[in-house]
Write a protein that holds these residues in place. Structure first.
Motif, short mmCIF file in Angstrom:
data_model
loop_
_atom_site.label_atom_id
_atom_site.label_comp_id
_atom_site.label_asym_id
_atom_site.label_seq_id
_atom_site.Cartn_x
_atom_site.Cartn_y
_atom_site.Cartn_z
N UNK A 142 115.05 117.99 50.96
CA UNK A 142 114.85 118.52 51.92
C UNK A 142 114.66 118.10 53.26
N UNK A 143 113.47 117.60 53.21
CA UNK A 143 113.25 117.13 54.90
C UNK A 143 112.97 115.39 54.85
N UNK A 144 113.28 114.74 55.82
CA UNK A 144 112.42 113.59 56.21
C UNK A 144 111.76 113.12 57.00
N UNK A 145 110.49 112.86 56.92
CA UNK A 145 109.64 112.72 58.01
C UNK A 145 109.49 111.53 58.77
N UNK A 146 109.62 111.38 59.75
CA UNK A 146 108.78 110.03 60.27
C UNK A 146 108.28 110.14 60.86
N UNK A 147 106.97 109.09 60.89
CA UNK A 147 105.29 108.82 61.31
C UNK A 147 105.57 108.11 63.06
N UNK A 148 106.03 108.51 64.13
CA UNK A 148 106.36 107.78 64.85
C UNK A 148 105.34 107.19 66.20
N UNK A 149 105.21 106.45 67.02
CA UNK A 149 104.46 105.74 68.07
C UNK A 149 105.75 104.93 69.25
N UNK A 150 105.50 105.52 70.18
CA UNK A 150 105.66 104.59 71.33
C UNK A 150 105.02 103.42 71.74
N UNK A 151 106.07 102.72 71.69
CA UNK A 151 105.03 101.36 72.41
C UNK A 151 104.95 101.28 73.83
N UNK A 190 121.69 114.87 59.56
CA UNK A 190 120.32 114.99 61.12
C UNK A 190 119.02 116.23 60.39
N UNK A 191 119.56 117.40 59.77
CA UNK A 191 118.68 118.66 59.56
C UNK A 191 117.69 118.62 59.34
N UNK A 192 117.77 117.65 58.03
CA UNK A 192 116.45 117.27 56.93
C UNK A 192 115.54 116.52 57.97
N UNK A 193 116.13 115.46 58.83
CA UNK A 193 115.43 114.65 59.76
C UNK A 193 114.00 115.61 60.88
N UNK A 194 112.73 115.11 60.36
CA UNK A 194 112.24 115.17 61.58
C UNK A 194 110.87 114.25 61.78
N UNK A 195 110.10 114.91 63.54
CA UNK A 195 109.86 113.68 63.96
C UNK A 195 108.07 113.87 63.92
N UNK A 196 107.59 113.17 64.00
CA UNK A 196 105.93 113.48 64.20
C UNK A 196 105.44 112.44 65.31
N UNK A 197 105.00 112.45 66.38
CA UNK A 197 104.89 111.81 67.50
C UNK A 197 103.38 111.36 67.24
N UNK A 198 102.70 110.27 67.59
CA UNK A 198 100.85 109.87 67.37
C UNK A 198 100.67 109.22 68.14
#
Length: 200
Positions: A142-151, A190-198
């Motif tokens: 249903x969804x894939x969530x990536x927890x990202x942070x810009x270097x 693409x619809x199931x991909x979400x990002x969480x920016x830390x």
């Protein structure tokens, strides 16, 4: 009819024998006990047709009781086995999800780090509830969530001159580009991909 004749003849013969035995026994304290026992036996002989009528046999009653208690024990054991089976399946599915998350992280991490200077801190998958207990494939996600942070580099970068003729890079365009790249790498929609920016 034969049964009735046999039953009456049993009663008559037993009363005859009981009368002879009670006449031979001297009258003392034991005679009362013996007469009581004979009375009980005659009573049981009178109950014999009722027992046969209802087919009540002590062995049958005890075997039925044992059967129901055995059946109860079997049902209890089956319930416990089913519960253990569900727990094992849940643990197995959690392990599979964890392995897939780890593989996705491995596939995407280096690419995003090298090309976009983004660090991935984790991946989280959500599968349809009815598919969690069955075999599922990547299309069931249903969804894939990536927890990202810009270097951010410690060095102070030189500020480049701003060219107003150059189009402004919208952060949402960058996310679209990231989603597109992840879609190519993982072969997921693409619809199931979400990002969480830390760190924002």
């Amino acid at each position: 009819m034969d049964y009735l004749k046999d039953w009456i003849s049993q009663i008559v013969i037993f009363i005859f024998i009981a009368t002879i035995i009670s006449a031979l026994i001297p009258s003392n304290s034991h005679s009362k006990v013996i007469k009581f026992v004979f009375g009980l036996m005659i009573f049981l002989l009178f109950l014999n047709p009722l027992v046969r009528l209802f087919q009540i046999e002590p062995e049958t009653i005890s075997s039925e009781w044992n059967y129901t208690s055995d059946q109860f024990q079997e049902e209890k054991i089956e319930d416990q086995l089913e519960q253990k089976k569900v727990e094992i399946q849940a643990t197995g599915h959690a392990y599979i999800l964890e392995q897939i998350e780890h593989q996705m992280l491995t596939l995407v991490e280096e690419e995003l780090n090298d090309q976009y200077d983004i660090t991935i801190h984790g991946v989280s998958l959500v599968v349809e509830e009815e598919k969690e207990s069955e075999e599922w494939i990547l299309e069931d996600l249903q969804s894939i969530t990536f927890y990202l942070e810009e270097e951010s580099s410690e060095e102070v970068e030189e500020v480049a001159p701003i060219d107003l003729r150059k189009p402004y890079e919208n952060p949402s365009n960058r996310e679209k580009e990231l989603k597109s790249r992840i879609t190519d790498l993982l072969d997921v929609p693409q619809e199931i991909i979400t990002f969480v920016w830390e760190g924002e």
